[in-house]
Design an enzyme around this catalytic site. Structure first.
Site, PDB file in Angstrom:
ATOM      1  N   ASP A 119       0.704  -1.115  -0.009  1.00 53.79           N
ATOM      2  CA  ASP A 119      -0.087   0.183   0.059  1.00 53.79           C
ATOM      3  C   ASP A 119       0.668   1.324   0.529  1.00 53.79           C
ATOM      4  O   ASP A 119       1.602   1.012   0.946  1.00 53.79           O
ATOM      5  CB  ASP A 119      -1.261   0.333   1.183  1.00 53.79           C
ATOM      6  N   HIS A 126      -3.304  14.017  -0.185  1.00 60.74           N
ATOM      7  CA  HIS A 126      -3.900  13.053   1.537  1.00 60.74           C
ATOM      8  C   HIS A 126      -2.578  13.715   2.368  1.00 60.74           C
ATOM      9  O   HIS A 126      -3.174  13.838   3.576  1.00 60.74           O
ATOM     10  CB  HIS A 126      -4.331  11.733   1.211  1.00 60.74           C
ATOM     11  N   GLU A 193      -9.262   3.759  -2.569  1.00 60.11           N
ATOM     12  CA  GLU A 193      -7.850   3.482  -3.113  1.00 60.11           C
ATOM     13  C   GLU A 193      -8.302   2.798  -4.632  1.00 60.11           C
ATOM     14  O   GLU A 193      -8.823   2.649  -4.739  1.00 60.11           O
ATOM     15  CB  GLU A 193      -6.752   2.668  -2.538  1.00 60.11           C
ATOM     16  N   ASP A 225      -9.105   0.356   2.258  1.00 61.26           N
ATOM     17  CA  ASP A 225      -8.423  -0.136   3.026  1.00 61.26           C
ATOM     18  C   ASP A 225      -8.472  -0.072   4.491  1.00 61.26           C
ATOM     19  O   ASP A 225      -8.029   1.660   5.096  1.00 61.26           O
ATOM     20  CB  ASP A 225      -6.326   0.396   2.806  1.00 61.26           C
ATOM     21  N   GLN A 232      -3.652   2.779  14.986  1.00 61.09           N
ATOM     22  CA  GLN A 232      -2.041   2.962  14.754  1.00 61.09           C
ATOM     23  C   GLN A 232      -1.397   3.718  15.273  1.00 61.09           C
ATOM     24  O   GLN A 232      -0.347   3.987  15.103  1.00 61.09           O
ATOM     25  CB  GLN A 232      -3.477   2.936  12.958  1.00 61.09           C
ATOM     26  N   LYS A 245      -3.964  -1.316  10.513  1.00 58.21           N
ATOM     27  CA  LYS A 245      -4.467  -1.374   9.073  1.00 58.21           C
ATOM     28  C   LYS A 245      -4.616  -3.101   9.082  1.00 58.21           C
ATOM     29  O   LYS A 245      -6.095  -3.873   7.715  1.00 58.21           O
ATOM     30  CB  LYS A 245      -3.331  -1.546   8.004  1.00 58.21           C
ATOM     31  N   THR A 249      -8.566  -5.152   4.721  1.00 55.94           N
ATOM     32  CA  THR A 249      -9.083  -4.663   3.428  1.00 55.94           C
ATOM     33  C   THR A 249     -10.335  -5.279   2.231  1.00 55.94           C
ATOM     34  O   THR A 249      -9.613  -6.337   1.707  1.00 55.94           O
ATOM     35  CB  THR A 249      -7.438  -4.443   2.869  1.00 55.94           C
ATOM     36  N   GLU A 351      -9.089  13.203   6.891  1.00 48.34           N
ATOM     37  CA  GLU A 351      -9.649  13.991   6.836  1.00 48.34           C
ATOM     38  C   GLU A 351     -11.020  15.080   6.350  1.00 48.34           C
ATOM     39  O   GLU A 351     -11.240  16.165   6.878  1.00 48.34           O
ATOM     40  CB  GLU A 351      -9.285  13.972   4.984  1.00 48.34           C
TER      41      GLU A 351
HETATM   42 CA    CA Z   1      -3.645   3.045   2.658  1.00 50.14          CA
END
Ligand code: CA
Length: 408
Positions: A119, A126, A193, A225, A232, A245, A249, A351
């Site tokens: 990834d 971003h 993604e 993802d 994290q 993560k 996925t 975000e």
């Molecule tokens: Ca990612």
């Protein structure tokens, strides 16, 4: 006699008006019907063409695309040309039509047995947004970012097909005071993604140059993802993403061949430092004009544009192999979160809610910072097709279910 291009081709299949699955697309996937084994198919309109049955070739009956993808670009091109002939020339209709199955009657499976999963972090918007949220007062980009596509190796065994439930992950969370606690993530997020699926492998010790990208990569899917931001944030230093993560996925079930994206190719955005020769794509860039949409509980919350990605998938592949690392059939190489410059183009809730400080308002006045149990997120995508239509990348969706270990 007039020569006709692909734009003039007509199918004998009854294609719904505005379908994103016309002759210009022909994506590959793996499907089953009740009581039958998973096998490969190609989407056309509202149907799936059963490749295993119509070709009689066992390569399409294995339950994943890998064996066919391993055959390489000549085989990919030949099959695409044959299927186009079958679906356009009435002479084949009687033989082919019995092998069309309504898409509403099939179950879709993970299309590829994922080999390695890498990834990247290729959207400048971003990376800058995350830098501003996590390192306020510092330059938003770290010094390496404009010189190489930053990435990490993920967990291929937890890549699943669209629709797989998103079990809220359990893990360690830093607390404002005192030691960390264990429990369900409080900051469950998405990352919209695009994934690139490797077909033809490469040799250990032999880098894959930019120009060889279409000789190795078969096609494109959508990727979510899923990310646990609190897990994290606590675990990532100094070795990068790990359990925050790796719990899941999700990928879309249809892999759109690069051959279907010729009209989507666009120049890469201007780069503001000179690129090293192995990354310099000045004369043959692989920017792609893919348009994504992110829906949360049915409400459109973002429209991330892939065309503005700073690092292209060809550069990602060149960088991934510059040390001699070999590619394997089934490798999944994801772009990283796709975010554009505008607020409504951001590809993560981190975000969109600016680190949880600016809640989103959904239909009915409900608000969200991060995902709650029961929430459903769907990412869809389209691209310009070679015949002037919009082709569909399908969608990747998932619904959040509670952590089974949660404290009650
Ligand atoms: Ca990612």
């Amino acid at each position: 006699m007039e020569l006709v291009g692909p734009g003039a081709l007509m199918s004998w299949v009854d294609l719904p008006a505005g379908t994103g699955f016309g002759l210009a697309n022909l994506p590959h996937g793996v499907f089953s019907t009740p009581g039958t084994a998973p096998r490969s198919g190609i989407a056309i309109g509202d149907s799936v063409l059963d490749l295993a049955a119509v070709t009689g070739d066992p390569v399409h009956a294995t339950g994943s695309l890998n064996a066919f993808l391993a055959q390489g670009p000549t085989a990919w091109r030949e099959l695409r040309a044959r299927v186009t002939d079958w679906l356009t020339d009435e002479v084949y209709r009687a033989r082919v039509e019995p092998h069309l199955i309504p898409r509403g009657d099939v179950t879709m499976h993970l299309p590829v047995e994922v080999a390695d999963y890498v990834d990247f972090y290729s959207s400048r918007h971003h990376a800058e947004n995350l830098g501003r949220i996590l390192r306020p007062g510092s330059p938003p980009l770290l010094p390496n970012w404009r010189h190489l596509p930053v990435g990490y190796h993920g967990r291929s065994g937890t890549v699943r097909v669209s629709g797989t439930p998103v079990v809220r992950p359990h893990g360690q969370r830093a607390e404002p005071e005192g030691p960390p606690s264990a429990g369900p993530t409080r900051r469950l997020d998405i990352e919209a993604e695009v994934g690139f699926v490797v077909g033809a492998p490469s040799e250990l010790g032999t880098p894959v140059p930019l120009g060889a990208f279409p000789e190795h990569v078969f096609g494109v899917c959508l990727v979510d993802d899923w990310s646990a931001r609190d897990l994290q944030a606590w675990e990532y230093a100094p070795l990068g993403p790990f359990l925050g993560k790796s719990f899941l996925t999700s990928v879309s079930p249809w892999v759109v061949p690069l051959a279907a994206l010729e009209a989507a190719r666009v120049p890469a955005p201007p780069r503001d430092v000179p690129l090293l020769p192995y990354l310099d794509d000045g004369d043959d860039p692989w920017g792609l004009d893919l348009s994504l949409e992110v829906r949360l509980n049915g409400a459109l919350v973002s429209c991330p544009p892939f065309a503005g990605m700073y690092w292209t998938p060809a550069q990602q592949l060149a960088h991934l192999t510059v040390n001699g690392a070999a590619l394997r059939t089934g490798d999944l190489v994801a772009s990283g979160t796709v975010s554009g410059p505008r607020r409504d183009q951001r590809g993560s809730l981190m975000e969109l809610s600016w680190g949880g400080t600016e809640p989103l308002t959904l239909a009915g006045g409900t608000t969200r910072t991060f995902l709650e149990d029961g929430d459903e997120v769907t990412i869809s995508g389209t691209a310009p097709g070679t015949d002037g239509s919009r082709i569909s990348l399908g969608e990747v969706t998932g619904r959040v279910v509670p952590d089974p270990m949660r404290e009650e």
